[in-house]
Design a protein around this motif. Structure first.
Motif, mmCIF file in Angstrom:
data_model
loop_
_atom_site.group_PDB
_atom_site.id
_atom_site.type_symbol
_atom_site.label_atom_id
_atom_site.label_comp_id
_atom_site.label_asym_id
_atom_site.label_seq_id
_atom_site.Cartn_x
_atom_site.Cartn_y
_atom_site.Cartn_z
ATOM 1 N N LYS A 21 -0.378 0.237 -7.943
ATOM 2 C CA LYS A 21 -0.031 0.391 -6.523
ATOM 3 C C LYS A 21 1.477 0.330 -6.303
ATOM 4 O O LYS A 21 2.019 1.080 -5.484
ATOM 5 C CB LYS A 21 -0.748 -0.705 -5.714
ATOM 6 C CG LYS A 21 -0.442 -0.703 -4.237
ATOM 7 C CD LYS A 21 -1.307 0.296 -3.510
ATOM 8 C CE LYS A 21 -1.226 0.098 -2.005
ATOM 9 N NZ LYS A 21 -0.333 1.044 -1.347
ATOM 10 N N ASP A 25 3.543 3.278 -4.499
ATOM 11 C CA ASP A 25 4.368 3.042 -3.314
ATOM 12 C C ASP A 25 5.793 3.541 -3.525
ATOM 13 O O ASP A 25 6.393 4.144 -2.626
ATOM 14 C CB ASP A 25 4.390 1.556 -2.950
ATOM 15 C CG ASP A 25 3.050 1.056 -2.415
ATOM 16 O OD1 ASP A 25 2.184 1.887 -2.069
ATOM 17 O OD2 ASP A 25 2.876 -0.179 -2.358
ATOM 18 N N GLU A 28 5.783 7.248 -3.332
ATOM 19 C CA GLU A 28 5.635 7.668 -1.933
ATOM 20 C C GLU A 28 6.993 7.621 -1.224
ATOM 21 O O GLU A 28 7.310 8.492 -0.423
ATOM 22 C CB GLU A 28 4.612 6.803 -1.201
ATOM 23 C CG GLU A 28 4.379 7.222 0.235
ATOM 24 C CD GLU A 28 4.018 8.694 0.429
ATOM 25 O OE1 GLU A 28 4.533 9.311 1.397
ATOM 26 O OE2 GLU A 28 3.225 9.241 -0.370
#
Length: 160
Positions: A21, A25, A28
């Motif tokens: 994750k 992130d 992103e």
């Protein structure tokens, strides 16, 4: 004469969703930076996000200029800003993503040669490898545990 054999190791994941994750992130944030790129000439948009050891994330996007050599790549934009704002911080990892309005980018797109050299300067300076994740707009994500995998015959201060 003797032979010099150079080997490198990269890891390739089929999709960003296969990574943890924290990396998702960071990528992103690189995508968000890519969306802010100024690339009216090449139509090639790049975003980079750096995670620093102080927890800060620095982003950058490519910025073109009609006088082509005057532009700057996303990776260098982010690295130089991080160096200016947080000169003592180390870069832990870097996420890079590229998209084109001309061709679909589904294969991992690594930093260009000039950016590799800039990353090398900071990796040598901090004496700690920088983990680099790179991808196109979609698709596979390549991971290098160090810039040395992308630029094995490194030119640095030791040569000066």
């Amino acid at each position: 004469m003797k032979e010099l054999k150079i080997e490198t190791t990269l890891y390739v994941y089929d999709a960003l969703s296969e990574l943890d994750k924290e990396v998702q992130d960071l990528m992103e944030q690189a995508v968000e930076a890519r969306d802010k790129a100024y690339a009216p000439y090449s139509k090639f948009y790049v975003g980079a996000a750096l995670l620093l050891d102080n927890g800060e994330v620095i982003t950058g996007s490519n910025q073109e200029n009609a006088s082509y050599p005057s532009g700057l790549c996303a990776e260098r934009t982010a690295i130089y800003y991080a160096g200016a704002k947080y000169p003592k911080a180390q870069i832990v990892r870097m996420a890079v993503t590229a998209a084109s309005q001309i061709n679909k980018t589904t294969a991992p797109i690594p930093p260009c040669g000039a950016c590799r050299q800039a990353i090398a300067e900071y990796e040598v300076k901090q004496e700690v490898p920088i983990k680099i994740y790179f991808m196109g707009e979609t698709g596979a994500v390549a991971v290098s545990n160090s810039l040395a995998n992308l630029l094995p015959l490194l030119f640095d201060k030791a040569a000066l």
